[in-house]
Design a protein around this motif. Structure first.
Motif, mmCIF file in Angstrom:
data_model
loop_
_atom_site.group_PDB
_atom_site.id
_atom_site.type_symbol
_atom_site.label_atom_id
_atom_site.label_comp_id
_atom_site.label_asym_id
_atom_site.label_seq_id
_atom_site.Cartn_x
_atom_site.Cartn_y
_atom_site.Cartn_z
ATOM 1 N N HIS A 78 1.339 -2.897 8.539
ATOM 2 C CA HIS A 78 0.703 -1.725 7.964
ATOM 3 C C HIS A 78 0.505 -1.810 6.329
ATOM 4 C CE1 HIS A 78 2.792 1.268 11.072
ATOM 5 N NE2 HIS A 78 1.517 0.118 11.608
ATOM 6 N N ASP A 113 4.972 7.089 1.286
ATOM 7 C CA ASP A 113 5.140 6.948 2.690
ATOM 8 C C ASP A 113 4.134 6.015 3.324
ATOM 9 O OD1 ASP A 113 7.750 8.428 2.230
ATOM 10 O OD2 ASP A 113 6.059 10.170 3.093
ATOM 11 N N CYS A 114 4.507 5.130 4.344
ATOM 12 C CA CYS A 114 3.459 4.568 4.770
ATOM 13 C C CYS A 114 2.606 5.805 5.758
ATOM 14 C CB CYS A 114 4.316 3.931 5.860
ATOM 15 S SG CYS A 114 2.765 2.747 7.496
ATOM 16 N N GLU A 115 0.678 5.109 4.808
ATOM 17 C CA GLU A 115 -0.248 5.839 6.071
ATOM 18 C C GLU A 115 -0.428 5.678 7.371
ATOM 19 O OE1 GLU A 115 -2.758 5.642 2.747
ATOM 20 O OE2 GLU A 115 -2.333 6.555 1.691
ATOM 21 N N SER A 116 0.693 4.726 8.000
ATOM 22 C CA SER A 116 -0.338 4.228 9.325
ATOM 23 C C SER A 116 1.200 5.205 10.512
ATOM 24 C CB SER A 116 0.064 2.607 9.723
ATOM 25 O OG SER A 116 -1.319 2.195 8.986
ATOM 26 N N MET A 130 7.860 3.690 2.550
ATOM 27 C CA MET A 130 7.847 2.601 2.168
ATOM 28 C C MET A 130 8.573 1.871 1.213
ATOM 29 S SD MET A 130 3.649 2.807 1.573
ATOM 30 C CE MET A 130 3.372 0.692 2.313
ATOM 31 N N THR A 183 5.880 -1.723 0.612
ATOM 32 C CA THR A 183 5.257 -2.778 2.001
ATOM 33 C C THR A 183 5.469 -1.072 2.472
ATOM 34 O OG1 THR A 183 6.717 -3.855 1.762
ATOM 35 C CG2 THR A 183 4.463 -4.402 1.650
ATOM 36 N N CYS A 184 5.440 -0.946 4.396
ATOM 37 C CA CYS A 184 5.923 -0.953 5.386
ATOM 38 C C CYS A 184 7.370 -1.603 5.771
ATOM 39 C CB CYS A 184 5.372 -0.376 6.734
ATOM 40 S SG CYS A 184 5.652 0.487 7.559
ATOM 41 N N ARG A 191 0.558 0.295 -0.126
ATOM 42 C CA ARG A 191 0.486 0.891 -1.467
ATOM 43 C C ARG A 191 0.432 0.706 -2.530
ATOM 44 N NH1 ARG A 191 1.699 7.185 0.484
ATOM 45 N NH2 ARG A 191 0.642 6.995 -1.303
#
Length: 322
Positions: free
Chosen positions: A315, A242-245, A250, A308-309, A318
């Motif tokens: 963002h 998952d996107c950390e932002s 993702m 990527t997000c 990862r």
């Protein structure tokens, strides 16, 4: 063999991925490639790693690695240079691993603000007690960048690498779109379907022996460098990325792998690169330039998965070694 002919329930899960098929060559700055020269405007700062790096006892000089490869030999290691050697102490230049243009590669996702060129970098040294790696993605608008007056022809580099496989072999790409299906484990597919897949795999081995085709390696996800599609979870098992932002699940942008083919993925080997009378690793023709063209390694022969997000490509990405 058509995987949907065996498992029709997989049809809704089908996705496209683009195999990149890198082969040693002479790519230019305007080409998509692995290990070639980056499209980098002169005067623009090259990415540097500012973290602390461990000093080593020995390593390999890049020019000696290139010479040895050209001669079909292994390079000799050298003592590590003294303290104060430029490029080794203080900020260290990232190594450019690859660049991809959307115009060349079907399915390559856009970057921030519609960027259509992505460049991949890696710090040549490990970090901390767990020997972690640092990667960077650099997004560009190809049209704007290609109109720069001059391009960098001699990027900063380190005089010594810890391992030979830190230096990519310049490779041209031969993109090929193929259908792929999810890794069958945990909750990546319905439990009843995974049970059917496992039973089919067991039946194939019982009938045809250890070289029998299997779902995971022969029918679902190809080996090697590829864009999009599904991640292979052979080493770690499935993971939620998952996107950390923003917390959005993702998407897989890129898979980078040291081996383009191996004994467990016979059906994915291009026809021109295999002996049809043989099975497994013995069937692969063309030697290292076919099986390990980029000369890179990621972890202990793992895949590097770059996510990527989809909500906001700006963002932070990862990186997962699977």
């Amino acid at each position: 063999m058509s995987v949907e002919a065996v498992f029709p329930e997989l049809a809704p899960y089908r996705a496209r991925t683009t195999r990149l098929h890198p082969r040693p060559g002479r790519p230019g700055v305007h080409d998509s490639h692995v290990g070639g020269p980056m499209l980098w405007p002169e005067g623009e700062p090259w990415p540097l790693c500012h973290e602390q790096h461990q000093r080593e006892s020995e390593g390999y000089a890049p020019e000696e690695i290139r010479s040895a490869r050209a001669a079909g030999a292994r390079p000799a290691s050298r003592p590590w240079p003294p303290v104060g050697t430029p490029g080794l102490d203080g900020p260290v230049p990232f190594v450019g691993l690859a660049q991809f243009f959307r115009r060349d590669i079907p399915g390559l996702a856009c970057g921030p603000d519609g960027a259509d060129l992505v460049q991949l970098f890696r710090c040549p040294f490990t970090h901390g007690p767990y020997l972690e790696r640092r990667y960077r993605l650099w997004w560009r608008h190809a049209g704007r960048t290609e109109h720069a007056e001059r391009f960098l022809t001699d990027p900063p580099h380190v005089p010594m690498l810890r391992w030979e496989d830190e230096l990519p072999e310049p490779c041209v790409l031969h993109p090929e779109e193929v259908d792929t299906y999810p890794w069958a484990e945990d909750d990546t597919l319905p439990a009843s379907l995974i049970a059917r897949i496992d039973a089919w795999d067991d039946a194939q081995v019982a009938e045809h022996g250890p070289d029998a085709p299997s779902y995971q390696y022969d029918l679902s996800i190809p080996p090697g460098w590829r864009v999009g599609g599904f991640p292979s979870w052979a080493s770690t098992g499935p993971m939620a990325i998952d996107c950390e932002s923003c917390g959005t699940p993702m998407r897989l942008l890129l898979t980078a792998e040291g081996d383009e083919m191996d004994a467990g993925s016979h059906s994915w080997v291009p026809l021109e690169d295999r002996d049809p009378t043989l099975r497994g690793k013995a069937s692969i023709r063309g030697g290292r330039s076919v099986a390990q063209p980029t000369r890179l390694r990621f972890g202990r022969d793992r895949d590097l998965l770059v996510f990527t997000c989809p909500t906001d490509p700006g963002h932070p990405p990862r990186w997962v070694l699977s």
